[in-house]
Write a protein that holds these residues in place. Structure first.
Motif, PDB file in Angstrom:
ATOM      1  N   HIS A  76      55.881  47.512  68.809  1.00  0.00           N
ATOM      2  CA  HIS A  76      54.636  47.325  69.393  1.00  0.00           C
ATOM      3  C   HIS A  76      54.292  46.349  70.628  1.00  0.00           C
ATOM      4  O   HIS A  76      55.985  45.860  70.727  1.00  0.00           O
ATOM      5  CB  HIS A  76      54.489  45.611  68.105  1.00  0.00           C
ATOM      6  CG  HIS A  76      54.397  45.775  66.836  1.00  0.00           C
ATOM      7  ND1 HIS A  76      55.282  46.680  65.847  1.00  0.00           N
ATOM      8  CD2 HIS A  76      52.831  45.817  66.122  1.00  0.00           C
ATOM      9  CE1 HIS A  76      54.579  46.516  65.013  1.00  0.00           C
ATOM     10  NE2 HIS A  76      53.612  46.160  64.674  1.00  0.00           N
ATOM     11  N   THR A 128      60.646  50.281  70.614  1.00  0.00           N
ATOM     12  CA  THR A 128      59.897  49.414  71.102  1.00  0.00           C
ATOM     13  C   THR A 128      58.963  49.967  69.729  1.00  0.00           C
ATOM     14  O   THR A 128      58.572  51.248  69.922  1.00  0.00           O
ATOM     15  CB  THR A 128      58.972  49.291  72.055  1.00  0.00           C
ATOM     16  OG1 THR A 128      59.958  48.463  73.255  1.00  0.00           O
ATOM     17  CG2 THR A 128      58.271  47.908  71.959  1.00  0.00           C
ATOM     18  N   ASP A 173      61.594  45.703  63.471  1.00  0.00           N
ATOM     19  CA  ASP A 173      61.009  46.007  64.606  1.00  0.00           C
ATOM     20  C   ASP A 173      61.251  45.244  65.951  1.00  0.00           C
ATOM     21  O   ASP A 173      61.639  44.552  65.656  1.00  0.00           O
ATOM     22  CB  ASP A 173      59.403  45.678  64.010  1.00  0.00           C
ATOM     23  CG  ASP A 173      58.973  46.533  62.984  1.00  0.00           C
ATOM     24  OD1 ASP A 173      59.282  47.669  62.797  1.00  0.00           O
ATOM     25  OD2 ASP A 173      58.344  46.393  62.625  1.00  0.00           O
ATOM     26  N   LEU A 228      49.524  40.452  64.307  1.00  0.00           N
ATOM     27  CA  LEU A 228      51.645  40.749  64.839  1.00  0.00           C
ATOM     28  C   LEU A 228      52.136  40.382  63.339  1.00  0.00           C
ATOM     29  O   LEU A 228      52.398  41.340  62.540  1.00  0.00           O
ATOM     30  CB  LEU A 228      51.780  39.324  65.609  1.00  0.00           C
ATOM     31  CG  LEU A 228      50.966  39.417  67.180  1.00  0.00           C
ATOM     32  CD1 LEU A 228      51.719  38.906  67.873  1.00  0.00           C
ATOM     33  CD2 LEU A 228      51.570  40.646  67.368  1.00  0.00           C
ATOM     34  N   LEU A 244      53.999  43.520  60.799  1.00  0.00           N
ATOM     35  CA  LEU A 244      56.169  43.390  62.286  1.00  0.00           C
ATOM     36  C   LEU A 244      56.433  43.269  60.786  1.00  0.00           C
ATOM     37  O   LEU A 244      55.574  42.618  59.738  1.00  0.00           O
ATOM     38  CB  LEU A 244      56.090  43.017  62.972  1.00  0.00           C
ATOM     39  CG  LEU A 244      55.857  42.860  64.366  1.00  0.00           C
ATOM     40  CD1 LEU A 244      55.642  41.883  64.915  1.00  0.00           C
ATOM     41  CD2 LEU A 244      56.483  43.842  65.067  1.00  0.00           C
ATOM     42  N   ILE A 279      59.356  44.054  69.553  1.00  0.00           N
ATOM     43  CA  ILE A 279      57.751  43.662  69.613  1.00  0.00           C
ATOM     44  C   ILE A 279      58.068  43.044  71.330  1.00  0.00           C
ATOM     45  O   ILE A 279      58.880  42.721  71.805  1.00  0.00           O
ATOM     46  CB  ILE A 279      57.324  42.830  69.244  1.00  0.00           C
ATOM     47  CG1 ILE A 279      55.767  42.651  70.004  1.00  0.00           C
ATOM     48  CG2 ILE A 279      58.229  41.495  68.839  1.00  0.00           C
ATOM     49  CD1 ILE A 279      54.825  41.759  69.075  1.00  0.00           C
TER      50      ILE A 279
END
Length: 377
Positions: free
Chosen positions: A138, A136, A93, A85, A89, A95
């Motif tokens: 992630h 989105t 971004d 992660l 990121l 998630i």
């Protein structure tokens, strides 16, 4: 699913042997080294202990065989999750995380990623496949979810993520590569706490991430090196030792869980039994389609906390401990940690005890723990 697990396991067990010379140890050695001999040139397979280690190489090679992907070892499951992660990121971004999955993953994102400008969205595991992923970047899913054992359709989530241009990470701790193969179903990265079933002996903190994308693998390795999130050589050796018996242990654990879950449904003390292998589990059909086994975790719901704790205390063959996946069956009431489950909900981890002996103990604990007195019978 056309996966020849027998061949995968056999090849994993003999991967190291293919490169051995006469007189080499069959078991990988524990290499306790921070420095390596580098006269004149740095052109050597190992240069510094934070970068590589022969003990890591052995366990990573075995894990790569199981995952059919490049595996990178980490000092814990959370270190593997962080690697999948944090370096991938950036500000702006977005998630999506499971609202009912492992709580530490959410805390990591909300405590450290959100302040950096990452938007953190939450979704119940059973609803992830229906989620609109537009915008989105992630997605991390965990199926079955821990501790509630809900499922999500990995193929659909992967397809939706691909359409949205999102990276998909799957926490496969509960199932291991022998029970479910997320990379085969479209995931970009799989992470695992090998502290659980892969290590299997409740004496190890370890984790790994695996991917078939060479660019992602490079980023994961770079993060490990630069963050210093490196495993110890002894821990790597323990993890390798655990892998060599994983198939035997996991097979027994899953088979016993199927037997015991079915019997538990017939006991009047319990209000509910949750197990993907039961026909009344809302995700049972999905489990049959995407899982190779139903796992070794069973959710038990008692009327209240007192009845649940009484059951655990009365069972001689249950270790009252957090975590799961060890050779010893264990149980804990998860609401005490703040999980969004009923006060009387127990996560039961089936271990490697002989099935009938374990069942006899659990059955006796259900009726002799004081549950009958508490219920006024």
């Amino acid at each position: 699913m056309a996966v020849d697990l027998g061949k995968i396991v056999a090849e994993m067990l003999h991967r190291r042997g293919a490169a051995l010379s006469p007189g080499d140890p069959i078991a990988p050695p524990i290499v306790m080294a921070s420095q390596y001999w580098l006269p004149a040139s740095i052109d050597a397979p190992h240069q510094y202990g934070r970068w590589t280690n022969p003990s890591w190489s052995a366990v990573q090679d075995a894990l790569s065989g199981l995952e059919d992907a490049e595996a990178i070892a980490f000092p814990s499951g959370m270190a593997a999750i962080a690697a999948a992660l944090v370096p991938l990121l950036k500000a702006g971004d977005r998630i999506l995380l499971p609202s009912d999955g492992y709580a530490a993953t959410r805390r990591l994102a909300e405590t450290y990623l959100a302040p950096l400008g990452v938007t953190v969205d939450l979704c119940a595991t059973a609803e992830c496949a229906e989620r609109d992923l537009s915008g989105t970047t992630h997605v991390l899913v965990e199926t079955p979810s821990n501790p509630g054992l809900d499922l999500c359709d990995l193929r659909r989530v992967a397809a939706n993520a691909k359409t949205a241009g999102a990276l998909m990470v799957v926490d496969n701790t509960v199932m291991t590569p022998l029970g479910q193969r997320p990379l085969d179903l479209g995931a970009d990265i799989v992470v695992s706490s090998d502290t659980k079933a892969l290590g299997g002996h409740s004496d190890l903190i370890f984790g790994h991430a695996a991917t078939r994308d060479a660019v992602l693998a490079t980023k994961l390795r770079e993060w490990r090196t630069l963050s210093g999130a490196v495993p110890g050589p002894f821990e790597a050796w323990l993890a390798h030792r655990g892998l060599e018996t994983l198939e035997l242990r996991f097979d027994r654990m899953c088979a016993t869980a199927e037997l015991i879950a079915a019997r538990l449904t017939e006991h009047w003390v319990l209000e509910a039994v949750r197990f993907p292998g039961l026909a009344d589990h809302p995700g049972h059909a999905l489990a049959r389609g995407q899982m190779l086994r139903f796992g070794n975790l069973i959710g038990l719901t008692f009327a209240d906390a007192a009845r649940a704790e009484g059951f655990i205390a009365a069972a001689r063959f249950l270790a009252p401990a957090t975590s799961f996946g060890g050779v010893h069956s264990s149980a804990e009431r998860r609401a005490r940690w703040g999980d969004a489950v009923p006060e009387g909900y127990i996560r039961l981890s089936i271990g490697c005890e002989p099935a009938e002996a374990l069942w006899a103990d659990l059955a006796a604990a259900l009726t002799e723990s004081g549950a009958e007195r508490l219920l006024g019978r």
